[in-house]
Design an enzyme around this catalytic site. Structure first.
Site, short mmCIF file in Angstrom:
data_model
loop_
_atom_site.label_atom_id
_atom_site.label_comp_id
_atom_site.label_asym_id
_atom_site.label_seq_id
_atom_site.Cartn_x
_atom_site.Cartn_y
_atom_site.Cartn_z
N SER A 105 41.64 43.44 47.60
CA SER A 105 40.57 42.63 47.01
C SER A 105 40.70 41.17 47.45
O SER A 105 39.70 40.51 47.77
CB SER A 105 40.64 42.76 45.48
N HIS A 160 44.75 30.51 37.22
CA HIS A 160 45.58 31.40 38.06
C HIS A 160 47.00 30.85 38.18
O HIS A 160 47.80 31.36 38.96
CB HIS A 160 44.99 31.51 39.47
N LYS A 206 42.12 38.09 41.62
CA LYS A 206 41.62 39.44 41.89
C LYS A 206 42.17 40.51 40.96
O LYS A 206 41.98 41.71 41.18
CB LYS A 206 41.84 39.88 43.36
P1 A3P Z 1 37.34 44.45 43.99
O1 A3P Z 1 37.37 43.41 45.05
O2 A3P Z 1 38.43 45.47 44.14
O3 A3P Z 1 36.01 45.07 43.82
P2 A3P Z 1 38.84 38.41 39.80
O4 A3P Z 1 37.75 38.24 38.82
O5 A3P Z 1 40.22 38.30 39.24
O6 A3P Z 1 38.61 37.59 41.02
O7 A3P Z 1 38.81 39.93 40.27
C1 A3P Z 1 37.75 40.44 41.03
C2 A3P Z 1 37.94 41.93 41.12
O8 A3P Z 1 37.63 42.52 39.84
C3 A3P Z 1 37.00 42.55 42.13
O9 A3P Z 1 37.67 43.71 42.59
C4 A3P Z 1 35.82 42.88 41.23
O10 A3P Z 1 34.94 43.84 41.77
C5 A3P Z 1 36.55 43.42 40.02
N1 A3P Z 1 35.71 43.44 38.82
C6 A3P Z 1 34.95 42.46 38.30
N2 A3P Z 1 34.27 42.90 37.22
C7 A3P Z 1 34.63 44.20 37.05
C8 A3P Z 1 34.25 45.21 36.11
N3 A3P Z 1 33.36 44.99 35.17
N4 A3P Z 1 34.82 46.44 36.25
C9 A3P Z 1 35.71 46.69 37.22
N5 A3P Z 1 36.10 45.78 38.15
C10 A3P Z 1 35.57 44.54 38.06
#
Ligand code: A3P
Length: 297
Positions: free
Chosen positions: A140, A110, A49
């Site tokens: 998140s 991860h 996340k």
């Molecule tokens: P939120 O749950 O706060 O919206 P990961 O890819 O490490 O699992 O992280 C997912 C998080 O990154 C989610 O956060 C997701 O919405 C956010 N995320 C993914 N793409 C993004 C982007 N282009 N800009 C900002 N946040 C992004």
């Protein structure tokens, strides 16, 4: 009685060398540790996340000179496989996908630094680490546990926050994770990027990533990378938003994978008392280190 968010089929946690991990990781653990790196492999290494998928899309777009059609050739988990991922239906495991890929391979993981297969460091591979303020990560991760059927039940928020603080969540304590990679950057080719910095100035951070990858982009290509890696654009892109993954794994009716993409969403869940306790925890975990997460007020 089972609710849509509670199912007997949810996995449990195991301890791998003292780090909490979701139990399915054991299915491929031996293969993960035995993986043979290539010198031009690039890792995208994050705590869950922290902005993994965002960085995956940025790196792929950079390598494709900003050409979104090329980046839409396959879902993100096939373009940039997840090292620890188990096979599901016709989706191969991360290791299987990696073994079939041609160089240069970009690999998502991860894993905490100390559990990484050693082959990557023997060959001096590059890694891009993305870190995010742990309060926003906790929120998140909570929503992600609700929707991801391949993760343990999160329970209510206060319970989840406690397990997060105790490191009793998959991939362990977010602080230990960040600190391990933070220290490792002193010895290896590791670019450490903060989620909040990309939010603040995506162009600046994209140029840092491109330079680390040794990729020169013209101005038009840079603009394309900035555009196609925006939250709203990725949210609408089936090759980036995980809508191609079956709902038996990601149930996006519960919570979208591309959920909010904001800085400071912690304020919507943390109580005043939880915030104070977390600030103390943050100070304790970072004391004696020079790692500082971006403030998210
Ligand atoms: P939120 O749950 O706060 O919206 P990961 O890819 O490490 O699992 O992280 C997912 C998080 O990154 C989610 O956060 C997701 O919405 C956010 N995320 C993914 N793409 C993004 C982007 N282009 N800009 C900002 N946040 C992004």
């Amino acid at each position: 009685m089972q609710t849509p968010e509670s199912s007997a089929s949810r996995p449990g946690l195991v301890s791998v060398e003292g780090v909490s991990m979701v139990d399915w990781i054991l299915k491929t653990w031996g293969q993960i540790q035995d993986i043979q790196a290539n010198p031009d492999d690039v890792l995208i290494a994050t705590y869950p996340k922290a902005g993994t998928t965002w960085m995956q899309e940025i790196v792929d777009l950079i390598l494709m000179d900003g050409d979104a059609d090329k980046s839409k050739r396959a879902p993100v988990y096939l373009r940039i496989p997840f090292l620890e991922m188990f096979a599901h239906g016709d989706i191969p495991s991360g290791v299987e996908t990696i073994m079939k890929m041609e160089s240069p391979r970009i690999i998502k993981t991860h894993l905490p630094f100390q559990l990484m297969p050693k082959s990557f460091w023997e060959l001096n591979c590059k890694a891009i680490v993305v870190a995010r303020n742990p309060k926003d990560v906790a929120v998140s991760y909570f929503h992600f546990h609700r929707m991801n059927q391949a993760m343990p039940e999160p329970g209510p928020w206060d319970q989840f926050l406690q397990t997060f603080v105790n490191g009793q969540v998959s991939w362990g304590c977010s602080y230990e994770h960040a600190l391990g990679w933070w220290e490792a950057r002193k010895l290896h080719q590791i670019l450490f990027i903060f989620y909040e910095d990309i939010k603040e100035d995506p162009r600046r951070e994209i140029l840092k990533v491109a330079s680390f990858l040794g990729k020169v982009l013209d101005e038009i290509a840079v603009e394309k990378v900035v555009h196609h890696s925006q939250f709203a654009v990725m949210k609408d892109n089936p090759m980036a938003n995980y809508s191609t993954l079956p709902s038996t794994i990601f149930n996006q009716a519960i919570s979208k994978f591309m959920r909010k993409g904001e800085v400071g969403d912690w304020k919507n869940l943390f109580t005043v008392a939880q915030n104070e306790a977390f600030d103390e925890f943050n100070t304790r975990k970072l004391s004696g280190t020079d790692l500082r997460f971006r403030e998210v007020l």
